[in-house]
Design an enzyme around this catalytic site. Structure first.
Site, PDB file in Angstrom:
ATOM      1  N   ALA A  22      41.809  31.502  35.419  1.00  0.00           N
ATOM      2  CA  ALA A  22      41.339  32.767  34.847  1.00  0.00           C
ATOM      3  C   ALA A  22      39.933  33.073  35.336  1.00  0.00           C
ATOM      4  O   ALA A  22      38.937  32.725  34.690  1.00  0.00           O
ATOM      5  CB  ALA A  22      41.389  32.710  33.319  1.00  0.00           C
ATOM      6  N   LEU A  23      39.855  33.743  36.478  1.00  0.00           N
ATOM      7  CA  LEU A  23      38.572  34.108  37.075  1.00  0.00           C
ATOM      8  C   LEU A  23      38.346  35.619  37.041  1.00  0.00           C
ATOM      9  O   LEU A  23      37.303  36.087  36.591  1.00  0.00           O
ATOM     10  CB  LEU A  23      38.507  33.602  38.519  1.00  0.00           C
ATOM     11  CG  LEU A  23      37.238  33.927  39.322  1.00  0.00           C
ATOM     12  CD1 LEU A  23      36.017  33.299  38.683  1.00  0.00           C
ATOM     13  CD2 LEU A  23      37.388  33.459  40.773  1.00  0.00           C
ATOM     14  N   TRP A  28      44.419  40.409  35.566  1.00  0.00           N
ATOM     15  CA  TRP A  28      45.117  40.010  36.791  1.00  0.00           C
ATOM     16  C   TRP A  28      45.269  38.492  36.867  1.00  0.00           C
ATOM     17  O   TRP A  28      45.149  37.901  37.934  1.00  0.00           O
ATOM     18  CB  TRP A  28      44.410  40.531  38.052  1.00  0.00           C
ATOM     19  CG  TRP A  28      43.733  41.839  37.921  1.00  0.00           C
ATOM     20  CD1 TRP A  28      42.407  42.090  38.118  1.00  0.00           C
ATOM     21  CD2 TRP A  28      44.322  43.097  37.569  1.00  0.00           C
ATOM     22  NE1 TRP A  28      42.128  43.416  37.907  1.00  0.00           N
ATOM     23  CE2 TRP A  28      43.291  44.065  37.563  1.00  0.00           C
ATOM     24  CE3 TRP A  28      45.620  43.507  37.251  1.00  0.00           C
ATOM     25  CZ2 TRP A  28      43.504  45.394  37.267  1.00  0.00           C
ATOM     26  CZ3 TRP A  28      45.825  44.829  36.939  1.00  0.00           C
ATOM     27  CH2 TRP A  28      44.795  45.753  36.953  1.00  0.00           C
ATOM     28  N   ARG A  47      74.202  43.300  64.700  1.00  0.00           N
ATOM     29  CA  ARG A  47      74.421  44.710  64.360  1.00  0.00           C
ATOM     30  C   ARG A  47      74.798  45.529  65.596  1.00  0.00           C
ATOM     31  O   ARG A  47      74.055  45.553  66.583  1.00  0.00           O
ATOM     32  CB  ARG A  47      73.168  45.284  63.713  1.00  0.00           C
ATOM     33  CG  ARG A  47      73.250  46.761  63.372  1.00  0.00           C
ATOM     34  CD  ARG A  47      74.298  47.032  62.296  1.00  0.00           C
ATOM     35  NE  ARG A  47      74.382  48.461  61.991  1.00  0.00           N
ATOM     36  CZ  ARG A  47      73.726  49.045  60.997  1.00  0.00           C
ATOM     37  NH1 ARG A  47      72.916  48.327  60.231  1.00  0.00           N
ATOM     38  NH2 ARG A  47      73.862  50.328  60.784  1.00  0.00           N
ATOM     39  N   GLU A  69      42.740  35.976  45.445  1.00  0.00           N
ATOM     40  CA  GLU A  69      41.936  34.869  46.000  1.00  0.00           C
ATOM     41  C   GLU A  69      41.018  35.336  47.117  1.00  0.00           C
ATOM     42  O   GLU A  69      40.768  34.632  48.093  1.00  0.00           O
ATOM     43  CB  GLU A  69      42.838  33.710  46.456  1.00  0.00           C
ATOM     44  CG  GLU A  69      43.576  33.058  45.286  1.00  0.00           C
ATOM     45  CD  GLU A  69      44.335  31.818  45.676  1.00  0.00           C
ATOM     46  OE1 GLU A  69      43.816  31.037  46.496  1.00  0.00           O
ATOM     47  OE2 GLU A  69      45.447  31.621  45.162  1.00  0.00           O
ATOM     48  N   GLY A  70      40.496  36.551  46.956  1.00  0.00           N
ATOM     49  CA  GLY A  70      39.606  37.136  47.939  1.00  0.00           C
ATOM     50  C   GLY A  70      40.352  38.108  48.836  1.00  0.00           C
ATOM     51  O   GLY A  70      41.186  37.690  49.647  1.00  0.00           O
ATOM     52  N   GLU A 129      39.029  42.173  52.971  1.00  0.00           N
ATOM     53  CA  GLU A 129      37.663  42.588  53.277  1.00  0.00           C
ATOM     54  C   GLU A 129      36.658  41.489  52.940  1.00  0.00           C
ATOM     55  O   GLU A 129      35.665  41.292  53.661  1.00  0.00           O
ATOM     56  CB  GLU A 129      37.332  43.862  52.491  1.00  0.00           C
ATOM     57  CG  GLU A 129      38.112  45.090  52.931  1.00  0.00           C
ATOM     58  CD  GLU A 129      39.561  45.093  52.468  1.00  0.00           C
ATOM     59  OE1 GLU A 129      40.345  45.910  52.986  1.00  0.00           O
ATOM     60  OE2 GLU A 129      39.921  44.269  51.583  1.00  0.00           O
TER      61      GLU A 129
END
Length: 384
Positions: free
Chosen positions: A116-117, A149, A258, A357-358, A361
């Site tokens: 929980a960050l 989140w 296909r 997790e970042g 950007e």
């Protein structure tokens, strides 16, 4: 070990993981409810010994597990990864009492962990978090504020929670706490997200915590968070590589079989070139993930090369997976957009890793910061 080559036993293990995922984990995942913690699936991951290996396999082993599971069952991969993300701070920074109380249950699949960050106003800028830890006597604090989140919320059994113990101190004023879900004042709600795994919001209304709940040191929470993310960022890349490979596998089978324009789709140069590009980017991302994981295993989280390599691996792999899955959907046509199609599932699953997790950007900023740091250090060294 060379970063570009796996040992035969590692390749065998990956094949075994894919077989287990298809035979034992996929059926449990299919019976789960999207957006909810699938406890039977978590229990099976524990019974297979995979959760316990989160803490013993090193960064490369973690990456191999995540990539292999993702190729066959993204839900199983995500359930495993979230257990690791939530429990790794306990494993690495917890006291003996904390480890003994919580880690056996995680390893056996009986307990669900969460990290929980993030907050409504503090996502990519983790140091800006505002969840307040207010001193409540010499031995404790009360937590007041919100988290958002948060994967596995609000159904987890315990949370690694990052709160501000020193106002105005930036990253140096954050402390990590282990907070059981049954603490008074802690409530949560699920969030209906595009991604099918469980995500929720948490509200802390004077939740009591003590020094026995601190992970690491008071004021050292940012280090706990960064240690965890430096390990898990390359493995997010591995998850992405697994999804990209699954999409590539499906595309190879589809285009080879296909009928179209008097032949097979694969006979069209435009199609063949797109498939080649999908394969090229997937393999490049895989090699970067393995290189980052090997650097972590060799030098540990404090190796100066680790932040840049981890960021680069996550960035390249998640952006690659988005491209590969999107191209696979395009080559499959409308059928891939039908609810329940494997690519429809991957299309929803693949978007989130470019943010959590970042965000991409943030990873670019980390890479640039580390490059310029290296340049300054070389210049200072030459001037001595």
């Amino acid at each position: 070990m060379p970063a570009f080559s796996l040992e035969p036993e590692q390749r065998t293990w990956c094949a075994e993981l894919r077989e287990l995922a298809a035979r034992r984990l996929r059926p449990l995942a299919d019976r789960g409810t999207p957006g909810r913690v699938n406890r039977p699936l978590v229990a099976e991951l524990g019974a297979l010994g995979l959760t316990a290996r989160l803490f013993t396999s090193g960064a490369l082993g973690l990456c191999l597990m995540r990539e292999s599971l993702a190729r066959e069952c993204a839900e199983a991969e995500t359930a495993l990864a979230l257990q690791g993300l939530g429990a790794h701070p306990v494993h690495t920074h917890g006291s003996a009492a904390q480890r003994d109380r919580w880690l056996p249950g995680v390893g056996e699949g009986r307990l669900v962990a969460a990290f929980a960050l993030s907050e409504p106003g503090a996502g990519s800028d983790a140091a800006a978090l505002q969840l307040a830890a207010l001193a409540d006597g010499a031995q404790g604090w009360t937590l007041t504020g919100e988290k958002c989140w948060i994967s596995n919320a609000p159904e987890a059994d315990f949370y690694t929670v990052f709160a501000r113990t020193t106002p105005g101190a930036g990253a140096r004023g954050i402390t990590a706490f282990l907070v059981p879900a049954d603490r008074p004042g802690l409530t949560g709600t699920p969030l209906d997200m595009l991604s099918p795994h469980p995500i929720g919001a948490l509200r802390f209304d004077g939740v009591p915590v003590t020094r026995a709940d601190v992970l690491g040191e008071v004021g050292g929470g940012f280090r706990v968070a960064m240690d965890t993310l430096r390990l898990f960022r390359p493995s997010v890349g591995a998850f992405a590589v697994g999804m990209a490979q699954a999409a590539l596998d499906a595309t190879l089978a589809h285009t080879a079989g296909r009928d179209a324009f008097g032949g097979k789709l694969a006979d069209l140069q435009s199609v063949a070139h797109q498939v080649a590009e999908m394969s090229l980017r997937t393999e490049a991302a895989r090699l970067m993930v393995y290189a980052a994981a090997s650097a972590y295993d060799t030098g540990g989280p404090d190796d100066p090369e680790v932040p840049r390599r981890s960021a680069a691996a996550k960035l390249l792999a998640t952006e690659t997976a988005q491209f590969v899955v999107d191209t696979a959907v395009q080559l499959h046509g409308a059928a891939a957009l039908r609810r329940g199609h494997p690519l429809e599932h991957l299309y929803r699953e693949v978007r989130a890793p470019r943010i959590y997790e970042g965000a991409s950007e943030v990873q670019r900023s980390i890479i640039a910061k580390e490059l310029y740091r290296g340049l300054r250090e070389r210049a200072e060294g030459a001037g001595r």
